[in-house]
Scaffold this motif. Structure first.
Motif, PDB file in Angstrom:
ATOM      1  N   LEU A 136       0.575  -1.279  -0.138  1.00  0.00           N
ATOM      2  CA  LEU A 136      -0.118   0.076   0.393  1.00  0.00           C
ATOM      3  C   LEU A 136       1.275   1.408   0.008  1.00  0.00           C
ATOM      4  O   LEU A 136       1.864   1.742   0.489  1.00  0.00           O
ATOM      5  N   VAL A 137       0.145   2.272  -0.221  1.00  0.00           N
ATOM      6  CA  VAL A 137       0.952   3.649   0.108  1.00  0.00           C
ATOM      7  C   VAL A 137      -0.458   4.692   0.463  1.00  0.00           C
ATOM      8  O   VAL A 137      -1.546   4.938  -0.188  1.00  0.00           O
ATOM      9  N   ALA A 138       0.565   5.097   1.958  1.00  0.00           N
ATOM     10  CA  ALA A 138      -0.103   5.573   2.557  1.00  0.00           C
ATOM     11  C   ALA A 138       0.065   7.416   2.669  1.00  0.00           C
ATOM     12  O   ALA A 138       1.254   7.149   2.816  1.00  0.00           O
ATOM     13  N   GLY A 139      -0.738   8.257   2.931  1.00  0.00           N
ATOM     14  CA  GLY A 139      -0.870   9.559   2.856  1.00  0.00           C
ATOM     15  C   GLY A 139      -1.802  10.376   2.340  1.00  0.00           C
ATOM     16  O   GLY A 139      -2.780   9.929   2.843  1.00  0.00           O
ATOM     17  N   SER A 140      -1.358  11.788   3.069  1.00  0.00           N
ATOM     18  CA  SER A 140      -2.336  12.838   1.969  1.00  0.00           C
ATOM     19  C   SER A 140      -3.200  13.003   0.900  1.00  0.00           C
ATOM     20  O   SER A 140      -2.556  12.833  -0.664  1.00  0.00           O
ATOM     21  N   VAL A 141      -3.975  12.338   0.442  1.00  0.00           N
ATOM     22  CA  VAL A 141      -5.005  12.491  -0.312  1.00  0.00           C
ATOM     23  C   VAL A 141      -6.050  13.090  -0.789  1.00  0.00           C
ATOM     24  O   VAL A 141      -6.870  13.786  -0.009  1.00  0.00           O
ATOM     25  N   GLY A 142      -6.088  13.913  -1.911  1.00  0.00           N
ATOM     26  CA  GLY A 142      -6.519  15.133  -2.056  1.00  0.00           C
ATOM     27  C   GLY A 142      -6.093  16.038  -2.347  1.00  0.00           C
ATOM     28  O   GLY A 142      -4.838  16.460  -3.089  1.00  0.00           O
ATOM     29  N   GLY A 143      -6.681  17.588  -2.408  1.00  0.00           N
ATOM     30  CA  GLY A 143      -5.853  18.780  -2.821  1.00  0.00           C
ATOM     31  C   GLY A 143      -5.339  19.733  -1.783  1.00  0.00           C
ATOM     32  O   GLY A 143      -5.706  19.218  -0.345  1.00  0.00           O
ATOM     33  N   LEU A 176      -7.968  17.429   2.245  1.00  0.00           N
ATOM     34  CA  LEU A 176      -7.351  16.013   2.951  1.00  0.00           C
ATOM     35  C   LEU A 176      -7.697  15.179   3.276  1.00  0.00           C
ATOM     36  O   LEU A 176      -8.037  15.238   4.303  1.00  0.00           O
ATOM     37  N   ASN A 177      -7.314  13.730   2.968  1.00  0.00           N
ATOM     38  CA  ASN A 177      -7.333  12.508   4.297  1.00  0.00           C
ATOM     39  C   ASN A 177      -6.112  11.964   4.329  1.00  0.00           C
ATOM     40  O   ASN A 177      -5.398  11.853   2.817  1.00  0.00           O
ATOM     41  N   TYR A 178      -6.281  11.610   5.069  1.00  0.00           N
ATOM     42  CA  TYR A 178      -5.003  10.524   5.548  1.00  0.00           C
ATOM     43  C   TYR A 178      -5.583   9.166   4.989  1.00  0.00           C
ATOM     44  O   TYR A 178      -6.989   8.531   5.886  1.00  0.00           O
ATOM     45  N   SER A 179      -4.695   8.884   3.759  1.00  0.00           N
ATOM     46  CA  SER A 179      -5.962   7.559   3.544  1.00  0.00           C
ATOM     47  C   SER A 179      -4.203   6.053   3.171  1.00  0.00           C
ATOM     48  O   SER A 179      -3.302   6.699   3.208  1.00  0.00           O
ATOM     49  N   VAL A 180      -4.765   5.588   2.497  1.00  0.00           N
ATOM     50  CA  VAL A 180      -4.255   4.305   1.952  1.00  0.00           C
ATOM     51  C   VAL A 180      -4.388   4.613   0.854  1.00  0.00           C
ATOM     52  O   VAL A 180      -5.835   3.779   0.461  1.00  0.00           O
ATOM     53  N   ILE A 181      -3.920   3.267  -0.083  1.00  0.00           N
ATOM     54  CA  ILE A 181      -4.482   3.260  -2.065  1.00  0.00           C
ATOM     55  C   ILE A 181      -3.223   2.190  -2.308  1.00  0.00           C
ATOM     56  O   ILE A 181      -2.410   1.761  -1.436  1.00  0.00           O
TER      57      ILE A 181
END
Length: 604
Positions: free
Chosen positions: A522-529, A533-538
């Motif tokens: 996985l990659v974990a980090g801040s997702v959004g603009g 922002l969300n801290y999530s995993v993708i």
């Protein structure tokens, strides 16, 4: 986790402007405030008791032999009016012809100077005898105060006059004496001037009145007074000392008997005042008066230590902070001791170390305060582990507005309620929300109790991750995450049974869920603009877990938990849990099919 949104929510409710506080008040400012506080304490004399203790300790360390010890100059001697002399000549004060007898006896062993640390301020019948003896000697220095001076006949006959005024510090120790007072030289200086008069080819450099008015000597006590050559007054008069014992010496005559002119030194708690002037003579002869930092430089030192300490400590771990907090004071004390022992500098010890402690404590309190506020802000939104991550990486959040991405291996959980759409159509909105929140809270507790982090709620669905926010790379760690995930699923199954029992009583719809688990990259980090922002995993692991959760609707197995896992996850947990292969799925972009297992029970 919507960092900026939560921060704005916090500020709108006037709990604390944490983001502005951290940005506008960097850690070094905390140290700067500690430095200002330390300077204020310096100005109010609050450091003095500890500095005085440090002063005494330095002398005691030197006297023990750890540091170079100069010892008393052999050119100095004391003629003491002590109990034996008082027994022989009677109570003090003596008639002044006694001192004339002393001067006569000194002709056999002529000193360079004779300083009387005795006040001859009142006329007496024997003044003429003493005046004649003083004039014949030609090297006598008399004592005076600011307002009282020797009787005119004695003063006129003397080679010099010096003041014997000194004020002990608040702890009773005599550390200093003014070099000049109202233009009058210190008694020790006046005696040393006689040395220069006797040695015009090799004089010592002495303070001059034009640049030393009202300034202090800082006394560098050469050692214990018992180590200075001291002779009883009566023995000198009666010739009971070696013939050349006082030849070319700077001799000071003073009261040594208990009850007269008592002072304290850092090495002798109770001694005679004449030894203070003997120490000053020693210091002047050898250029070893103590030197101190100018007050302005001391203030700048304290103002610099505060922010520097905060800057050094702010990005350190607990162990490093402890090492620094213990190491820096030791380094400073050693530095102070070396400067004292080799260069006769008395630098402050307590104030710098106190400033360091104040700065470190202030930084710790500041961080504790920030952490409490931050945890209070996030405690209802994230798991404790994520809150801890936010705290440790708060600089990224507040300065950059996001967390830097990190690659990791974790176990992803997807679960949702079966037939939720039809249930929601039959329940009033308020009842539906209460029904759903009760379920979500119970499931979330099970996840968090087993080390999982709820990534997000998607309507009735829950996405959780086991293995964040801290990266796990060792096999045992990744395996434990998978085991925790399965244990959480079983706990959720048991908890759901309790919930459904209550729902039956309340005549509300029962809940059935399906769960999918997959362990992968996985990659974990801040997702959004920039605005949200969300801290999530993708990553692929998320998609696989979501696919498995959906397969619960299609696959029929003997599993009582409605829990499907991939072959990779099952490989991590098969030693503890029984599983049943129920099929496989072909994932886009993968050549091989992904085997799917249903968890049946825990092995015993």
């Amino acid at each position: 986790m919507k960092f900026k949104e939560w921060i704005e929510h916090l500020q709108q409710h006037q709990l604390i402007g944490l983001r502005q506080y951290i940005i506008t008040n960097p850690p070094w400012m905390t140290g700067a405030l500690a430095g200002v506080m330390s300077v204020a304490m310096l100005q109010f004399g609050m450091w003095k008791p500890l500095e005085y203790l440090g002063y005494k300790t330095l002398f005691q360390i030197r006297e023990s032999g750890i540091l170079p010890n100069p010892g008393w100059d052999s050119r100095i001697a004391v003629i003491a009016i002590e109990p034996y002399s008082l027994q022989e000549y009677g109570k003090f004060p003596w008639p002044r012809n006694r001192y004339a007898e002393l001067l006569a006896a000194l002709k056999k062993s002529p000193p360079t100077a004779v300083g009387f640390d005795i006040l001859f301020v009142d006329p007496s019948p024997k003044d003429d005898i003493l005046a004649s003896a003083i004039a014949a000697n030609g090297k006598v220095v008399l004592a005076r105060t600011t307002k009282e001076e020797p009787v005119p006949s004695l003063k006129a006959a003397a080679a010099g006059v010096g003041h014997i005024i000194h004020e002990p510090d608040s702890d009773g120790v005599s550390r200093s004496s003014k070099i000049f007072r109202a233009g009058i030289p210190n008694f020790g200086l006046a005696v040393t001037q006689r040395y220069n008069a006797a040695n015009p080819q090799n004089p010592v450099l002495l303070p001059q009145p034009e640049n030393m008015q009202e300034k202090n000597f800082w006394v560098n006590w050469p050692g214990k007074t018992e180590n200075l050559s001291t002779y009883a007054f009566v023995d000198v008069v009666q010739g009971k000392i070696p013939a050349d014992a006082l030849t070319d010496k700077l001799v000071l005559v003073g009261m040594v008997a208990t009850g007269f002119d008592r002072i304290s030194s850092p090495l002798d708690q109770n001694t005679a005042g004449v030894y203070l002037y003997a120490a000053l003579v020693d210091n002047l002869l050898n250029h070893r008066l103590l030197r101190r930092l100018p007050i302005l430089l001391e203030i700048l030192l304290l103002l610099g230590i505060g922010p520097l300490t905060s800057w050094v400590l702010c990005k350190r771990g607990v162990k490093e902070r402890i090492a620094i907090a213990l190491g820096l004071p030791v380094v400073w004390i050693v530095t102070a001791a070396l400067l004292f022992g080799f260069y006769f500098w008395w630098i402050p010890i307590a104030a710098p170390i106190g400033t360091l402690i104040l700065s470190g404590t202030a930084l710790q309190l500041r961080e504790q305060y920030e952490k409490q506020q931050l945890m209070r802000l996030f405690e209802k939104h994230v798991a404790p582990e994520t809150a801890q991550l936010i705290w440790e990486r708060k600089a990224e959040i507040f300065e950059q507005g996001e967390l830097e991405p990190q690659e990791l291996t974790a176990t992803v959980l997807f679960m949702d309620i079966r037939s939720f759409t039809s249930i929601s159509e039959k329940m009033p909105a308020r009842d539906l929300l209460n029904w759903l929140n009760n379920y979500l809270e119970a499931m979330t507790d099970c996840i968090m109790d087993h080390g999982g982090v709820v990534d997000k709620y998607i309507g009735d669905a829950i996405m959780a991750v086991f293995g964040v926010p801290f990266c796990h790379s060792e096999y045992a760690e990744i395996q434990q995450d998978a085991l925790n995930a399965v244990a959480a699923c079983i706990a959720m199954h048991d908890k759901l049974h309790e919930i459904n029992q209550q729902l039956r009583i309340d005549r509300k719809p029962l809940i059935k869920f399906g769960i999918g688990l997959h362990t992968g990259q996985l990659v974990a980090g801040s997702v959004g603009g920039s605005r949200r922002l969300n801290y999530s995993v993708i990553g692929d692991a998320v998609n696989v877990a979501a696919r498995l959760e959906a397969m619960n609707k299609e696959i029929i197995s003997d599993s009582p938990f409605n829990l499907l896992v991939t072959g990779r996850t099952f490989a991590y947990v098969r030693d503890r849990y029984e599983g049943q292969k129920v099929g496989s799925i072909q994932l886009r972009g993968k050549k091989e099919e992904t085997v799917v297992y249903a968890i049946l029970s825990e092995k015993h």
